[in-house]
Design a protein around this motif. Structure first.
Motif, PDB file in Angstrom:
ATOM      1  N   LEU A 187       2.279  10.644   7.215  1.00 48.49           N
ATOM      2  CA  LEU A 187       0.974  10.046   6.970  1.00 48.49           C
ATOM      3  C   LEU A 187       0.519  10.317   5.536  1.00 48.49           C
ATOM      4  O   LEU A 187      -0.045   9.444   4.880  1.00 48.49           O
ATOM      5  CB  LEU A 187      -0.054  10.582   7.971  1.00 48.49           C
ATOM      6  CG  LEU A 187      -1.420   9.907   7.970  1.00 48.49           C
ATOM      7  CD1 LEU A 187      -1.286   8.414   8.228  1.00 48.49           C
ATOM      8  CD2 LEU A 187      -2.314  10.535   9.016  1.00 48.49           C
ATOM      9  N   GLY A 188       0.799  11.491   5.039  1.00 53.31           N
ATOM     10  CA  GLY A 188       0.470  11.826   3.656  1.00 53.31           C
ATOM     11  C   GLY A 188       1.216  10.941   2.669  1.00 53.31           C
ATOM     12  O   GLY A 188       0.653  10.476   1.676  1.00 53.31           O
ATOM     13  N   TRP A 189       2.520  10.710   2.935  1.00 56.41           N
ATOM     14  CA  TRP A 189       3.316   9.828   2.070  1.00 56.41           C
ATOM     15  C   TRP A 189       2.796   8.394   2.105  1.00 56.41           C
ATOM     16  O   TRP A 189       2.749   7.712   1.083  1.00 56.41           O
ATOM     17  CB  TRP A 189       4.786   9.864   2.467  1.00 56.41           C
ATOM     18  CG  TRP A 189       5.496  11.080   1.962  1.00 56.41           C
ATOM     19  CD1 TRP A 189       5.967  12.119   2.702  1.00 56.41           C
ATOM     20  CD2 TRP A 189       5.781  11.399   0.599  1.00 56.41           C
ATOM     21  NE1 TRP A 189       6.543  13.070   1.908  1.00 56.41           N
ATOM     22  CE2 TRP A 189       6.441  12.640   0.587  1.00 56.41           C
ATOM     23  CE3 TRP A 189       5.546  10.766  -0.610  1.00 56.41           C
ATOM     24  CZ2 TRP A 189       6.863  13.254  -0.584  1.00 56.41           C
ATOM     25  CZ3 TRP A 189       5.974  11.374  -1.774  1.00 56.41           C
ATOM     26  CH2 TRP A 189       6.621  12.597  -1.757  1.00 56.41           C
ATOM     27  N   ILE A 190       2.428   7.957   3.292  1.00 58.74           N
ATOM     28  CA  ILE A 190       1.879   6.600   3.423  1.00 58.74           C
ATOM     29  C   ILE A 190       0.596   6.482   2.600  1.00 58.74           C
ATOM     30  O   ILE A 190       0.383   5.491   1.899  1.00 58.74           O
ATOM     31  CB  ILE A 190       1.636   6.241   4.903  1.00 58.74           C
ATOM     32  CG1 ILE A 190       2.990   6.101   5.627  1.00 58.74           C
ATOM     33  CG2 ILE A 190       0.814   4.964   5.037  1.00 58.74           C
ATOM     34  CD1 ILE A 190       2.895   5.922   7.116  1.00 58.74           C
ATOM     35  N   ASN A 191      -0.247   7.494   2.661  1.00 55.50           N
ATOM     36  CA  ASN A 191      -1.484   7.477   1.877  1.00 55.50           C
ATOM     37  C   ASN A 191      -1.197   7.460   0.380  1.00 55.50           C
ATOM     38  O   ASN A 191      -1.852   6.750  -0.378  1.00 55.50           O
ATOM     39  CB  ASN A 191      -2.375   8.673   2.226  1.00 55.50           C
ATOM     40  CG  ASN A 191      -3.053   8.522   3.562  1.00 55.50           C
ATOM     41  OD1 ASN A 191      -3.221   7.406   4.046  1.00 55.50           O
ATOM     42  ND2 ASN A 191      -3.425   9.629   4.169  1.00 55.50           N
ATOM     43  N   ILE A 192      -0.212   8.229  -0.056  1.00 61.82           N
ATOM     44  CA  ILE A 192       0.148   8.258  -1.477  1.00 61.82           C
ATOM     45  C   ILE A 192       0.654   6.887  -1.930  1.00 61.82           C
ATOM     46  O   ILE A 192       0.239   6.367  -2.969  1.00 61.82           O
ATOM     47  CB  ILE A 192       1.195   9.363  -1.748  1.00 61.82           C
ATOM     48  CG1 ILE A 192       0.547  10.738  -1.586  1.00 61.82           C
ATOM     49  CG2 ILE A 192       1.804   9.208  -3.134  1.00 61.82           C
ATOM     50  CD1 ILE A 192       1.534  11.884  -1.591  1.00 61.82           C
ATOM     51  N   ILE A 237      -2.591  -2.858  -8.040  1.00 65.46           N
ATOM     52  CA  ILE A 237      -3.293  -4.139  -7.843  1.00 65.46           C
ATOM     53  C   ILE A 237      -4.591  -4.152  -8.652  1.00 65.46           C
ATOM     54  O   ILE A 237      -4.892  -5.120  -9.350  1.00 65.46           O
ATOM     55  CB  ILE A 237      -3.594  -4.380  -6.345  1.00 65.46           C
ATOM     56  CG1 ILE A 237      -2.299  -4.520  -5.546  1.00 65.46           C
ATOM     57  CG2 ILE A 237      -4.482  -5.603  -6.158  1.00 65.46           C
ATOM     58  CD1 ILE A 237      -1.451  -5.712  -5.927  1.00 65.46           C
ATOM     59  N   GLY A 238      -5.351  -3.083  -8.569  1.00 64.32           N
ATOM     60  CA  GLY A 238      -6.605  -3.003  -9.326  1.00 64.32           C
ATOM     61  C   GLY A 238      -6.360  -3.062 -10.824  1.00 64.32           C
ATOM     62  O   GLY A 238      -7.071  -3.759 -11.555  1.00 64.32           O
ATOM     63  N   GLY A 239      -5.358  -2.351 -11.291  1.00 63.35           N
ATOM     64  CA  GLY A 239      -5.046  -2.351 -12.719  1.00 63.35           C
ATOM     65  C   GLY A 239      -4.587  -3.707 -13.209  1.00 63.35           C
ATOM     66  O   GLY A 239      -5.019  -4.171 -14.270  1.00 63.35           O
ATOM     67  N   ILE A 246      -1.139   4.359  -4.687  1.00 62.14           N
ATOM     68  CA  ILE A 246      -0.406   3.830  -5.842  1.00 62.14           C
ATOM     69  C   ILE A 246      -0.427   2.304  -5.836  1.00 62.14           C
ATOM     70  O   ILE A 246      -0.677   1.673  -6.868  1.00 62.14           O
ATOM     71  CB  ILE A 246       1.042   4.369  -5.859  1.00 62.14           C
ATOM     72  CG1 ILE A 246       1.033   5.872  -6.159  1.00 62.14           C
ATOM     73  CG2 ILE A 246       1.893   3.610  -6.885  1.00 62.14           C
ATOM     74  CD1 ILE A 246       2.374   6.539  -5.961  1.00 62.14           C
ATOM     75  N   PHE A 247      -0.224   1.709  -4.689  1.00 62.08           N
ATOM     76  CA  PHE A 247      -0.242   0.254  -4.564  1.00 62.08           C
ATOM     77  C   PHE A 247      -1.616  -0.313  -4.927  1.00 62.08           C
ATOM     78  O   PHE A 247      -1.719  -1.274  -5.697  1.00 62.08           O
ATOM     79  CB  PHE A 247       0.143  -0.157  -3.137  1.00 62.08           C
ATOM     80  CG  PHE A 247       0.084  -1.631  -2.891  1.00 62.08           C
ATOM     81  CD1 PHE A 247       1.040  -2.469  -3.435  1.00 62.08           C
ATOM     82  CD2 PHE A 247      -0.931  -2.176  -2.130  1.00 62.08           C
ATOM     83  CE1 PHE A 247       0.998  -3.842  -3.218  1.00 62.08           C
ATOM     84  CE2 PHE A 247      -0.996  -3.544  -1.912  1.00 62.08           C
ATOM     85  CZ  PHE A 247      -0.030  -4.376  -2.452  1.00 62.08           C
TER      86      PHE A 247
END
Length: 136
Positions: free
Chosen positions: A8-13, A22-24, A17-18
């Protein structure tokens, strides 16, 4: 000492990042578009449209349903192929449903050497001028 990160921690990371990517990229496109094209109000767009090439970058079905009177449809997906048919001597006014596709098209035009580029602020949804609608 290594930190143990759960699945779950990896999924959140990965999600963070994704979203940052997208925002950038959205912010980059927005500011890049502002540097190569002028955001135009309805009144500014109307005032110059007789001397400009008006390009609707929405898909054909949206264009066929309704569009700005005098506009030409070059869907964004085909824009790279057909933008050479536009004159570099005349202003190019772009619009879509908002301004994201118009901004991307403006960046492409600028890279190809076009200098006079305008984008309809608020897009077609906020257009209060003459429209051509489909006949039922």
């Amino acid at each position: 000492m290594l930190l143990k990160i759960s699945v779950l921690g990896w999924i959140n990371i990965v999600l963070i990042i994704f979203l940052a990517y997208i925002g950038g990229s959205t912010l980059y496109t927005y500011f890049r578009g502002r540097s190569v094209a002028k955001l135009m109000t309805n009144d500014e767009f109307k005032a110059g449209m007789r001397k400009a090439q008006i390009i609707d970058v929405r898909e054909k079905n949206s264009f066929d349903a309704s569009h700005i009177l005098g506009a030409r449809n070059i869907p964004y997906g085909q824009f790279k192929f057909y933008m050479q048919s536009l004159s570099k001597d005349l202003p190019v006014y772009l619009y879509d449903d908002g301004k994201a596709l118009s901004t991307r098209a403006a960046v492409q035009l600028h890279k190809a050497g076009y200098k006079q580029i305008g984008i309809l602020k608020g897009g077609f949804t906020n257009w209060d001028g003459k429209k051509k609608k489909a006949k039922l």
